[in-house]
Design an enzyme around this catalytic site. Structure first.
Site, PDB file in Angstrom:
ATOM      1  N   HIS A  67     -31.588 -84.583 -59.816  1.00  0.00           N
ATOM      2  CA  HIS A  67     -31.762 -85.378 -60.839  1.00  0.00           C
ATOM      3  C   HIS A  67     -31.021 -84.915 -61.991  1.00  0.00           C
ATOM      4  CE1 HIS A  67     -33.959 -87.585 -64.098  1.00  0.00           C
ATOM      5  NE2 HIS A  67     -34.376 -88.426 -63.223  1.00  0.00           N
ATOM      6  N   ASP A  97     -46.769 -89.441 -66.646  1.00  0.00           N
ATOM      7  CA  ASP A  97     -47.011 -88.668 -65.290  1.00  0.00           C
ATOM      8  C   ASP A  97     -47.942 -87.306 -66.017  1.00  0.00           C
ATOM      9  OD1 ASP A  97     -44.903 -87.353 -67.065  1.00  0.00           O
ATOM     10  OD2 ASP A  97     -43.500 -87.444 -65.565  1.00  0.00           O
ATOM     11  N   ARG A 153     -29.263 -99.285 -63.059  1.00  0.00           N
ATOM     12  CA  ARG A 153     -28.736 -98.093 -62.248  1.00  0.00           C
ATOM     13  C   ARG A 153     -28.181 -98.754 -60.793  1.00  0.00           C
ATOM     14  NH1 ARG A 153     -32.409 -94.360 -64.888  1.00  0.00           N
ATOM     15  NH2 ARG A 153     -31.477 -93.375 -66.371  1.00  0.00           N
ATOM     16  N   ASP A 162     -37.812 -91.675 -58.981  1.00  0.00           N
ATOM     17  CA  ASP A 162     -36.923 -92.227 -60.125  1.00  0.00           C
ATOM     18  C   ASP A 162     -35.748 -92.710 -59.097  1.00  0.00           C
ATOM     19  OD1 ASP A 162     -38.109 -91.736 -62.236  1.00  0.00           O
ATOM     20  OD2 ASP A 162     -37.032 -90.050 -62.786  1.00  0.00           O
ATOM     21  N   ASP A 190     -32.610 -93.009 -60.195  1.00  0.00           N
ATOM     22  CA  ASP A 190     -31.458 -91.807 -60.276  1.00  0.00           C
ATOM     23  C   ASP A 190     -31.452 -90.505 -59.659  1.00  0.00           C
ATOM     24  OD1 ASP A 190     -33.116 -91.218 -62.187  1.00  0.00           O
ATOM     25  OD2 ASP A 190     -31.611 -91.010 -63.663  1.00  0.00           O
ATOM     26  N   ASN A 199     -38.685-105.460 -68.645  1.00  0.00           N
ATOM     27  CA  ASN A 199     -38.654-104.310 -68.884  1.00  0.00           C
ATOM     28  C   ASN A 199     -39.775-103.618 -69.667  1.00  0.00           C
ATOM     29  OD1 ASN A 199     -37.719-101.610 -69.625  1.00  0.00           O
ATOM     30  ND2 ASN A 199     -36.348-102.229 -71.180  1.00  0.00           N
ATOM     31  N   GLN A 217     -35.955-104.188 -63.132  1.00  0.00           N
ATOM     32  CA  GLN A 217     -36.232-104.246 -64.765  1.00  0.00           C
ATOM     33  C   GLN A 217     -35.210-104.473 -65.595  1.00  0.00           C
ATOM     34  OE1 GLN A 217     -40.775-102.461 -65.134  1.00  0.00           O
ATOM     35  NE2 GLN A 217     -39.318-101.619 -66.055  1.00  0.00           N
TER      36      GLN A 217
END
Length: 682
Positions: free
Chosen positions: A439, A415, A218, A303, A305, A276, A247
């Site tokens: 998000h 999380d 991304r 994050d 993205d 990864n 990654q």
């Protein structure tokens, strides 16, 4: 002429002692770039219409559903917020006769959270106005959403500064402070507003943060996020370093936007390339780096993205600095596609079913553009949580040092498990209003059916083995069996196979989790090859024509909605139906085409084959019933759930006994070993 007034509404018994300093808690802000999609999260021209938000009418299911629909209906007047009136990051201009409320997500003050979790017991609101006749009025709300006028001041001259000392005593269960401004005699500019408090001198110095971002393919999204962080002057004094765990194969450094990111962050940006090993592996690396350097008081998970309101990072740090004890401070999540829609406000893990979801009283996907904070009762009650998603989550370094790093779970439940682990150790989590990102909502993803379903199941069971207080995890094993049967009758054989492997790996115990990180995903993708339901077709012309063996009864297709009694009947009948031989025509031509939103198990199960679209709308799959495969998978499903029930106590003891070791920096260091040389990054 310029004037300054101070008005006191604080506790008369409260005094300011020696050794204290005034600290900024929150300031008035406007959206960057005058973004009209988000502007109502900052300023609100509509009045509060609380009466439209009724309490529950009746006690049956239909009444509750009707009330839930009514609560979401827009109550605004449709008044426009003009972006050209934004004069700076902190200033907004009103034309003569305008009234504007700052009782919004980013500018109201979440008093109940400060009252419950911090050492602050009173705050001062200071508003600076320019314009004769301008009036500022301060309001507060109670936990039930009812609002009360607190105080007001009117600008007699051309400029004025007004301070209001406000107590936090009445906010035990919930409530906000905010202010409205009216431009009476001429145009008015609200130049700034600040919420401050007297704090002990040792709490006045702000903590600093290392921000960790895990990224994979991304590159543009990530580069733009880095630029947002680097361009924030308010964040600069709090930011030690941004560590990017790269990654993927498509590198962030190759993005056309990376030069701007590199320029804005300079030597505060470090990129670490590693294999990864999933989101948990990336965030564990950020925790490891933050712990090892010892420089930052906090490590923030972010994050790659997302779009970030950088002021929220500052607010989270400030709140964390002033909490009574070390506290994990999380942000909220708005939808990237519908930017005023509050997708995640507070999350808990239901103890008996052991499944995550909105905390009691929270309405997910709430549109603050249609229904402002002042018109929404449930947003005024304080929401306590078990964890916060790592799309934005601030963790004190002290907590990481005490309870360890993330579990090696690749993705899913890292999380939530961490929040439960911290809670057990005495460290609360607060999902803090005014700190948020935008998000992609997970409702638009296909992760319950594809390879991600493996991680959903495996990691949910691991978390339950570690933290569930109920025998055999409460309802977890029975619910897992029910879900497997639903997928079986829905012809989702690849999903059943993935979930079955997940349970096999749970039974294998905790000590292979680190070794599985780099290898599991390729194995899962290989496992589902050849399954019809996992073969996604993007070209509609490649799908065979729908042909029915007979017309639907009275021309009515099966409904995707069932009553409780109908669902029970279908749950008994559909597994038996799978033992019949499929119709020959159905092997070549689907009997129906079913949209993702209608693809409920009891609808799909009625056919011998069907074309089913994916939730993200990009592809479809040709489901076909296979009697032999159904029988084999059902037999294995029943057997493995019996084994889980029988071995639950021993497994729980194994996982709990291994937790400290597998989450330790030393154990993670072994996993990071092939890539530690890249830690110096760029």
């Amino acid at each position: 002429m310029s004037v300054t007034h101070t008005r006191t509404q604080a506790d008369p018994e409260s005094t300011t002692g020696p050794g204290t300093q005034r600290r900024l808690l929150q300031r008035q802000i406007m959206p960057k770039g005058r973004d009209t999609d988000v502007i109502r999260l900052y300023v609100d021209p509509d009045p509060a219409v609380l009466d439209a938000d009724k309490y529950e009418i009746g006690h049956n299911r239909q009444a509750r559903e009707m009330n839930a629909v009514a609560m979401r209906q827009a109550v605004g007047t449709g008044s426009q917020v003009h972006p050209d009136r934004i004069e700076s990051r902190t200033a907004y201009r009103l034309e003569m006769g305008d009234k504007l409320s700052f009782g919004t997500y980013f500018n109201a003050f979440p008093a109940s959270y400060w009252r419950r979790w911090t050492i602050v017991d009173e705050v001062r609101l200071t508003v600076r106005l320019r314009g004769t006749g301008a009036t500022v009025t301060v309001y507060r709300s109670m936990a039930n959403g009812r609002s009360q006028r607190v105080d007001s001041a009117t600008n007699e001259g051309s400029k004025g500064e007004y301070s209001f000392d406000l107590t936090l005593k009445p906010f035990v269960d919930g409530g906000w402070y905010w202010y409205d401004v009216v431009a009476a005699d001429e145009d008015c500019v609200v130049e700034s507003a600040e919420w401050t408090a007297e704090v002990p001198a040792d709490r006045a110095q702000p903590g600093t943060v290392t921000i960790g971002i895990t990224t994979m393919n991304r590159q543009d999204f990530c580069a733009k996020l880095l630029t947002q962080l680097g361009d924030s002057s308010a964040l600069a004094d709090y930011l030690d370093e941004v560590v990017v765990m790269e990654q993927g194969k498509e590198k962030v450094v190759d993005s056309e936007f990376f030069p701007d990111a590199e320029k804005s962050l300079g030597d505060r940006l470090r990129i670490i390339e590693q294999g990864n090993i999933g989101g948990s592996g990336g965030f564990a690396r950020a925790q490891y780096e933050g712990l090892k350097s010892g420089r930052s008081r906090y490590v923030m998970m972010l994050d790659d993205d997302v779009e970030c309101e950088t002021e929220g990072v500052v607010r989270a740090i400030t709140f964390g600095d002033l909490c009574r004890k070390s506290t994990i401070v999380g942000g909220h999540m708005f939808s990237l596609f519908h930017k005023t829609q509050l997708h995640s406000y507070g999350e808990r893990v239901a103890p008996y079913s052991f499944w995550w979801g909105p905390a009691p009283g929270v309405f997910p996907a709430w549109d603050l553009g249609a229904r402002n904070i002042r018109s929404t009762r449930w947003l005024h009650a304080r929401v306590d949580v078990d964890y916060n998603g790592w799309f934005m989550c601030l963790i004190p370094r002290e907590v990481i040092a005490d309870i360890g790093l993330s579990l090696p779970l690749f993705i899913k439940w890292d999380d939530s498990e961490y929040g439960l682990r911290a809670k057990t150790a005495g460290y609360p989590t607060v999902s803090f209003p005014g700190a948020a990102v935008w998000h992609v909502p997970w409702t638009d993803k296909n992760d319950a059916l594809d390879w991600q379903s493996y991680f959903h199941v495996r990691n949910r069971f691991i978390a339950a083995l570690l933290h569930s207080q109920y025998p055999h995890g409460g309802r977890l094993i029975r619910e897992s069996l029910n879900h497997q049967i639903k997928h079986l009758v829905s012809m989702q054989y690849s999903t059943v196979e993935l979930r079955h492997k997940a349970l096999e790996d749970v039974l294998a115990g905790p000590h292979g989790l680190h070794e599985l990180l780099p290898t599991t995903l390729p194995e899962l993708k290989e496992l589902v090859k050849g399954f019809d339901d996992a073969t996604l077709i993007t070209d509609p012309s490649a799908l065979p024509e729908v042909k029915r063996h007979k017309l639907p009864r009275k021309g009515k297709e099966a409904s995707p909605v069932l009553s409780g009694r109908q669902a029970t009947v279908q749950a008994l009948l559909q597994p038996l139906r799978q033992l019949r031989r499929p119709r020959e025509l159905a092997k070549v031509h689907p009997e129906a085409e079913i949209m993702a939103q209608d693809a409920r198990w009891h609808k799909v199960a009625r056919y011998d084959s069907a074309v089913v679209t994916m939730p993200d709308g990009t592809a479809a799959a040709f489901y076909r019933r296979d009697r032999a495969k159904f029988a084999d998978l059902l037999k294995r499903t029943v057997a493995i759930h019996r084994r889980l029930a029988a071995e639950w106590d021993d497994l729980a003891e194994q996982y709990r006994g291994a937790l400290d070791q597998i989450t330790s920096p030393e154990e993670w260091e072994k996993t990071f070993a092939p890539w530690l040389d890249s830690a110096d990054g760029q």
